[in-house]
Write a protein that holds these residues in place. Structure first.
Motif, PDB file in Angstrom:
ATOM      1  N   THR A 253      34.968  38.527  40.401  1.00 50.96           N
ATOM      2  CA  THR A 253      35.431  39.624  39.559  1.00 50.96           C
ATOM      3  C   THR A 253      34.241  40.354  38.958  1.00 50.96           C
ATOM      4  O   THR A 253      33.238  39.724  38.602  1.00 50.96           O
ATOM      5  N   CYS A 257      37.808  37.388  34.344  1.00 48.85           N
ATOM      6  CA  CYS A 257      38.789  36.717  35.193  1.00 48.85           C
ATOM      7  C   CYS A 257      40.129  36.682  34.476  1.00 48.85           C
ATOM      8  O   CYS A 257      40.224  36.255  33.317  1.00 48.85           O
ATOM      9  N   CYS A 416      41.297  40.779  43.886  1.00 45.25           N
ATOM     10  CA  CYS A 416      41.025  40.717  42.453  1.00 45.25           C
ATOM     11  C   CYS A 416      41.496  41.996  41.771  1.00 45.25           C
ATOM     12  O   CYS A 416      41.012  43.089  42.101  1.00 45.25           O
ATOM     13  N   GLU A 418      40.849  43.098  38.819  1.00 48.64           N
ATOM     14  CA  GLU A 418      39.734  43.719  38.106  1.00 48.64           C
ATOM     15  C   GLU A 418      38.840  44.510  39.063  1.00 48.64           C
ATOM     16  O   GLU A 418      38.305  45.553  38.697  1.00 48.64           O
ATOM     17  N   GLU A 419      38.693  44.021  40.273  1.00 51.68           N
ATOM     18  CA  GLU A 419      37.907  44.735  41.272  1.00 51.68           C
ATOM     19  C   GLU A 419      38.594  46.041  41.665  1.00 51.68           C
ATOM     20  O   GLU A 419      37.936  47.074  41.839  1.00 51.68           O
TER      21      GLU A 419
END
Length: 437
Positions: A253, A257, A416, A418-419
């Motif tokens: 990330t 996380c 992910c 967040e990605e």
């Protein structure tokens, strides 16, 4: 008068030189009745030098690009495209040679055989991926290794290997590494190249059994990610060790996380460690007692491994050409077998005595006594240390890529949240992610 004197001296010098030259063949040259022909001296051609320079240059550029794509761009698609290029160049174009995996044997041989001159290109191919792993993780495995690339390309329906089975299979690369070093050091052969499952595909030729052997690996690789890399590759052991100390490494990330565990579910190599809470006082005391038991177990396994290696040295040495030749010649002498081999025929025609052959075999066996014992100690130590690692993973708050086992392939990145937000694909609203693109 002086001019005549100078001319006389010059004539005498010329006469003396001609006499010496002609004296070389005044007597007939001796004739030796032998089939021996002086081997032709082979010098490195300029073309081969430039090919070697090109290979090393491409390796450095590929490793650098892989590092950039993994740590900065964080793009799984670009990493995959780079692996396709590596498969085409280092695999099919260069036919699997020169190879960092096989270079283990060349480096080992250079330490134990003073007559072997290792090429500079082989040294660089051995060292460079390890240096990059020390600083940036296993970027070589991610997109530069053709063996990893061909397996990554066929991974269509990934499944997880049962943990206990994976732990047991994970010992094979260490055994393979130790055996490869042993056989290279004793001049027995290069078993890494002999057991390479994909070189027949890269060269578009090979024995049928090798094609079947490689095909089985690719078939297994459709469901279980990179079986050769995870459960056989000896160079992966070295990359694992170096990558554990990497200064920079792929992070799942980019920010924080969310504990969604999507990355761990998506990783086909089981190379992501889940969060582990810190131990309490009672748990630490129990862990200390367990650690003491495991240390004693490791010591016992090391001793048992060394003894096993010592008692198995004869079986291990049976692959050495001198040992095989000795067994063949003795069997022929005792009339246990009638068929001769090319090696035994050459031995009989050379005029060498059986006594001298037995002396050579004894020297080889002495080397294997030491080498096999060290191999057993190494395997016992690895089993013990891995047993300790199973029970002592440390504490962590987030899902993290295992620095040693992670291939830095980037498969976890697209999963992910967040990605996705970092790339502007998703937007957080009221605690939820909504697509904005």
């Amino acid at each position: 008068m002086k001019l005549i004197e100078h001319r006389l001296r010059l004539s005498l010098i010329i006469f003396a030189v001609l006499t010496l030259v002609s004296a070389q063949d005044r007597f007939p040259r001796p004739e030796f009745e032998s089939d021996y022909t002086k081997p032709e001296t082979l010098l490195a051609l300029p073309e081969s030098i430039w090919v070697e320079i090109t290979d090393v240059t491409v390796l450095i550029i590929a490793l650098s690009i892989a590092t950039y794509l993994i740590l900065r761009r964080r793009s799984r698609n670009l990493i995959f495209f780079l692996s396709v290029f590596s498969l085409a160049y280092f695999g099919f174009w260069r036919k699997g040679c020169i190879c960092p995996i096989g270079s283990i044997q060349n480096v080992t041989l250079s330490f134990f055989d003073a007559t072997y001159l290792i090429p500079v290109g082989v040294i660089l191919f051995f060292i460079l991926p390890l240096l990059f792993a020390l600083f940036f993780g296993r970027v070589f495995c991610a997109a530069v290794c053709p063996l990893g690339a061909i397996q990554d390309a066929v991974l269509i329906k990934p499944r997880q290997v049962p943990p206990r089975l994976a732990a047991a299979l994970g010992l094979i690369p260490y055994i393979f590494l130790g055996a490869a070093i042993l056989y290279s050091a004793t001049g027995s052969g290069h078993i890494i190249c002999q057991l390479d499952p994909f070189v027949s595909f890269f060269r578009l030729s090979g024995e049928p059994n090798m094609l079947v052997y490689g095909g089985l690996f690719l078939l297994i690789g459709v469901f279980y990610g990179r079986p050769y890399c995870r459960f056989l590759c000896p160079y992966g052991v070295l990359l694992n060790w170096f990558s554990k100390f990497s200064r920079w490494h792929l992070s799942i990330t980019p920010d924080r996380c969310t504990q969604c565990h999507l990355c761990k579910d998506a990783c086909p190599y089981d190379a992501i460690d889940k969060p582990i809470h810190s131990l309490g006082s009672a748990e630490r005391r129990e862990a200390g007692r367990r650690l003491g038991k495991l240390i004693v177990l490791t010591l016992g396994l090391t001793i048992a491994g060394g003894l096993s290696g010592y008692f198995l040295y004869e079986q291990l040495s049976s692959l050495h050409p001198t040992i095989r030749l000795t067994e063949q010649v003795l069997a022929e002498k005792q009339e246990l077998i009638r068929e001769t081999t090319l090696a035994s025929q050459t031995f009989h025609e050379s005029g060498q005595t059986i006594a001298s052959l037995l002396e050579e075999a004894a020297i080889v066996n002495d080397k294997f006594k030491t080498g096999s014992t060290l191999l057993g100690i190494f395997i016992g130590l690895v089993v013990g240390i891995k047993s300790i690692g199973v029970f002592f993973r440390g504490s962590r708050e987030d899902y993290e890529a295992n620095r040693g086992e992670c291939f830095s392939c980037g498969r976890c990145l697209p999963y992910c949240p967040e990605e996705h937000e970092r790339q502007g694909v998703l937007n957080r609203k009221a605690g939820l992610y909504e697509s904005i693109g």
